[in-house]
Scaffold this motif. Structure first.
Motif, short mmCIF file in Angstrom:
data_model
loop_
_atom_site.label_atom_id
_atom_site.label_comp_id
_atom_site.label_asym_id
_atom_site.label_seq_id
_atom_site.Cartn_x
_atom_site.Cartn_y
_atom_site.Cartn_z
N THR A 195 2.11 -6.66 -1.16
CA THR A 195 3.21 -5.98 -1.85
C THR A 195 3.08 -4.46 -1.66
N CYS A 196 1.87 -3.96 -1.76
CA CYS A 196 1.63 -2.52 -1.53
C CYS A 196 1.93 -2.13 -0.09
N LEU A 197 1.59 -3.02 0.86
CA LEU A 197 1.83 -2.71 2.27
C LEU A 197 3.31 -2.50 2.55
N PHE A 198 4.18 -3.29 1.91
CA PHE A 198 5.61 -3.10 2.10
C PHE A 198 6.02 -1.71 1.63
N GLY A 199 5.50 -1.27 0.48
CA GLY A 199 5.82 0.06 -0.02
C GLY A 199 5.26 1.17 0.84
N LEU A 200 4.13 0.92 1.50
CA LEU A 200 3.54 1.93 2.37
C LEU A 200 4.39 2.16 3.61
N GLY A 201 5.33 1.27 3.88
CA GLY A 201 6.27 1.51 4.96
C GLY A 201 7.08 2.77 4.74
N PHE A 202 7.36 3.08 3.48
CA PHE A 202 8.05 4.34 3.17
C PHE A 202 7.10 5.52 3.32
N THR A 203 5.89 5.37 2.83
CA THR A 203 4.91 6.47 2.87
C THR A 203 4.60 6.89 4.30
N PHE A 204 4.44 5.91 5.20
CA PHE A 204 4.07 6.21 6.58
C PHE A 204 5.27 6.17 7.52
N ASN A 205 6.49 6.13 6.96
CA ASN A 205 7.73 6.25 7.73
C ASN A 205 7.81 5.18 8.82
N ASN B 86 11.54 7.56 -4.55
CA ASN B 86 10.49 7.13 -3.63
C ASN B 86 10.38 5.62 -3.72
N TRP B 87 11.19 4.90 -2.92
CA TRP B 87 11.23 3.44 -3.09
C TRP B 87 9.92 2.77 -2.72
N GLY B 88 9.04 3.48 -2.03
CA GLY B 88 7.73 2.91 -1.73
C GLY B 88 6.94 2.59 -2.99
N LEU B 89 7.06 3.46 -4.00
CA LEU B 89 6.37 3.21 -5.27
C LEU B 89 6.95 2.01 -6.01
N SER B 90 8.18 1.64 -5.70
CA SER B 90 8.78 0.45 -6.31
C SER B 90 8.02 -0.81 -5.93
N PHE B 91 7.29 -0.76 -4.81
CA PHE B 91 6.44 -1.88 -4.39
C PHE B 91 4.97 -1.64 -4.72
N ILE B 92 4.53 -0.41 -4.55
CA ILE B 92 3.10 -0.12 -4.74
C ILE B 92 2.66 -0.34 -6.18
N VAL B 93 3.46 0.10 -7.15
CA VAL B 93 3.08 -0.06 -8.55
C VAL B 93 3.02 -1.54 -8.96
N PRO B 94 4.05 -2.37 -8.67
CA PRO B 94 3.91 -3.80 -8.96
C PRO B 94 2.75 -4.44 -8.21
#
Length: 524
Positions: A132-142, A209-217
């Motif tokens: 789940t965090c990896l999906f959100g990291l897609g935003f962080t690492f573009n 920051n939609w990446g945090l929408s995955f990282i936090v859960p």
């Protein structure tokens, strides 16, 4: 001497085993809440991955124009979802997760029976948090590679299958029959609670920051995995070594043998006060009436454990095929709402992603009420299939009404979301909990409790096929208009009802031929 407060009297009135039973109820509730909490963000983020760029502010457009840049229709969307086929791409994300989940569910029950539940569930939650965090990291690492998101979704779908068979097995180990519909209805509200919390958490960061929408859960479900490892008690027998040094005063120790749902036939300690024997100690709630036909039970001591039921043997249990196919279409409707409702609200009601996510939680609020209402009604009437059929029959016109009323304003949309949530999720909740438990302990099994997890996996696995197909069809059909999606949902609802007709007829005939008991005469 001052009188003892009423609250303290209530606390000391429960014995040790009842406290651990309550702990298991609450802990498994929270564990599966975190599973659904981590599944919800994708539906909230969809409207951010592909924005309606025509709603971009005039100030933003003028700024880009002054800078010599041209604001194209796709500049505000996240690649690769900026293309005209974005609905199909978003549907592929849902399908990859749900297809992996459906396939993995059939295998998860078999694997889970051969491993310690606590460790199996812990590993599943930790790896689910990772993906789940990896999906959100897609935003962080573009990251804009579609294959990355598909692979993450497939992996997450597989590891999330560890959840349902494990928590159902734990609940089955600790709770007997009785008011199964009510207790399971209350417990199964974890689905809606998780969806609500997931929507609120994901909606808080979706615009910034939609990446945090995955990282936090993802971090939440991983943390709950640690809690599971530290506190989950799989079976009452696991406490025997802790309390074998003595017995609390005023209590007696009784050795009881029971077969757990994960295949262990064991003896555990039961602490009882010096009162007349009561079968209600199997429940959190006192039992007034029971829908289960009471038959004499002969306990035969045997050194060998009962053999686990085969896949075909589970299919031969009366009602398993009908309820499995019914759940296939009922879950299709439920999961289409789960993954596409926020995006539909943004298009129909012209709200932003956060507002649509917050509004979509009302569907899950209605689902909580619907699940409890279905459980209580089926307990009272002793008719599981008929209860599901009535709710499905009412759900079809309600879905059509929602498609019409959702464009009329905020107030009517709120009301219809609550009603749709109750009617759609009520049968889904009842089948996956109380009905599965009933069939897993069917009288044809002759007391073999090892069938419960197999039956649960078959029913929920078949339902997960519908859960995979529904969002995919929604992505394809929505390209021609949202009306097509609602027609598909209504057709699925009627097909779900169709598979229950034989069982409904059987229940109605059984009620007519059933003699009126003295208790029923007294109630009237």
């Amino acid at each position: 001497m001052a009188p003892v407060p009423l609250g303290v009297r209530l606390l000391v009135s429960f014995n040790r085993e009842q406290w651990y039973r309550a702990l298991t109820f609450l802990l498994t509730f929270l564990l599966y809440t975190s599973f659904h909490l981590s599944r919800k963000p994708i539906s909230i983020v969809k409207s951010e991955l592909h924005k309606n760029c025509s709603s971009a502010s005039a100030a933003e457009a003028s700024t880009l124009t002054a800078a010599g840049q041209h604001l194209s229709h796709h500049d505000c969307s996240w690649k690769p979802f900026d293309k005209s086929n974005y609905k199909q791409l978003l549907g592929a994300l849902d399908y990859s997760f749900l297809c992996a989940y459906a396939v993995g569910m059939y295998l998860s029950g078999i694997i889970g029976e051969r491993l310690p539940i606590r460790l199996y569930l812990t590993v599943g939650m930790l790896t689910s948090g990772l993906f789940t965090c990896l999906f959100g990291l897609g935003f962080t690492f573009n990251i804009h590679n579609m294959s990355f998101y598909i692979i993450v979704q497939v992996a997450n779908g597989l590891v999330q299958t560890t959840g349902w068979p494990s928590v159902v097995a734990c609940i089955g180990n600790w709770f007997g029959k009785g008011r199964r519909g009510l207790i399971m209805g209350l417990w199964n509200s974890h689905t809606s609670v998780g969806n609500i919390l997931g929507s609120l958490i994901a909606g808080y960061w979706v615009s910034s920051n939609w990446g945090l929408s995955f990282i936090v859960p993802g971090l939440i479900i991983a943390a709950m995995g640690v809690v599971c490892f530290l506190f989950l008690i799989e079976h009452p027998n696991d406490l025997k070594s802790v309390f074998d040094d003595g017995t609390p005063a005023g209590h007696q120790v009784t050795l009881k043998s029971r077969s757990s749902t994960n295949g262990h036939s064991e003896t555990y300690l039961q602490y009882k006060e010096n009162k007349a024997p009561s079968f209600d100690t199997e429940l959190l709630l006192p039992r007034e009436t029971s829908c289960v036909l009471v038959q004499p039970v002969v306990v035969v001591k045997s050194e060998s454990e009962p053999a686990a039921i085969s896949f075909m043997g589970a299919l031969r249990i009366p009602g398993v095929i009908e309820f499995s196919l019914c759940l296939l279409f009922a879950k299709l409707v439920s999961y289409t709402f789960l993954f596409w409702l926020p995006l539909y609200i943004t298009k129909a009601a012209h709200l932003d992603a956060k507002q649509a996510g917050d509004l979509s939680t009302l569907f899950d609020v209605g689902g909580i009420v619907g699940g409890i209402l279905a459980g209580v009604t089926s307990d009272k009437l002793c008719m599981r299939a008929t209860t599901c059929a009535v709710m499905l029959l009412l759900a079809a016109p309600t879905l059509y009404g929602f498609s019409m009323i959702s464009e009329l304003g905020f107030g009517p949309t709120v009301a219809m979301l609550l009603v749709c949530g109750g009617l759609v999720n009520g049968p889904y909740a009842l089948i996956t909990t109380a009905v599965s438990a009933d069939l897993g302990t069917h009288k044809s099994l002759k007391g073999n409790a090892r069938a419960l997890s197999t039956v649960t996996a078959i029913i929920d696995g078949t339902g997960s096929v519908g859960a995979a197909v529904g969002p995919l069809l929604a992505g394809v059909l929505s390209a021609g208009g949202w009306d097509h999606v609602f027609y598909m949902l209504m057709a699925a609802d009627f097909l779900s009802l169709l598979f229950l007709l034989r069982l409904v007829t059987k229940e109605l005939i059984s009620v007519k031929s059933r003699p009126i008991t003295a208790v029923e005469l007294k109630e009237h």
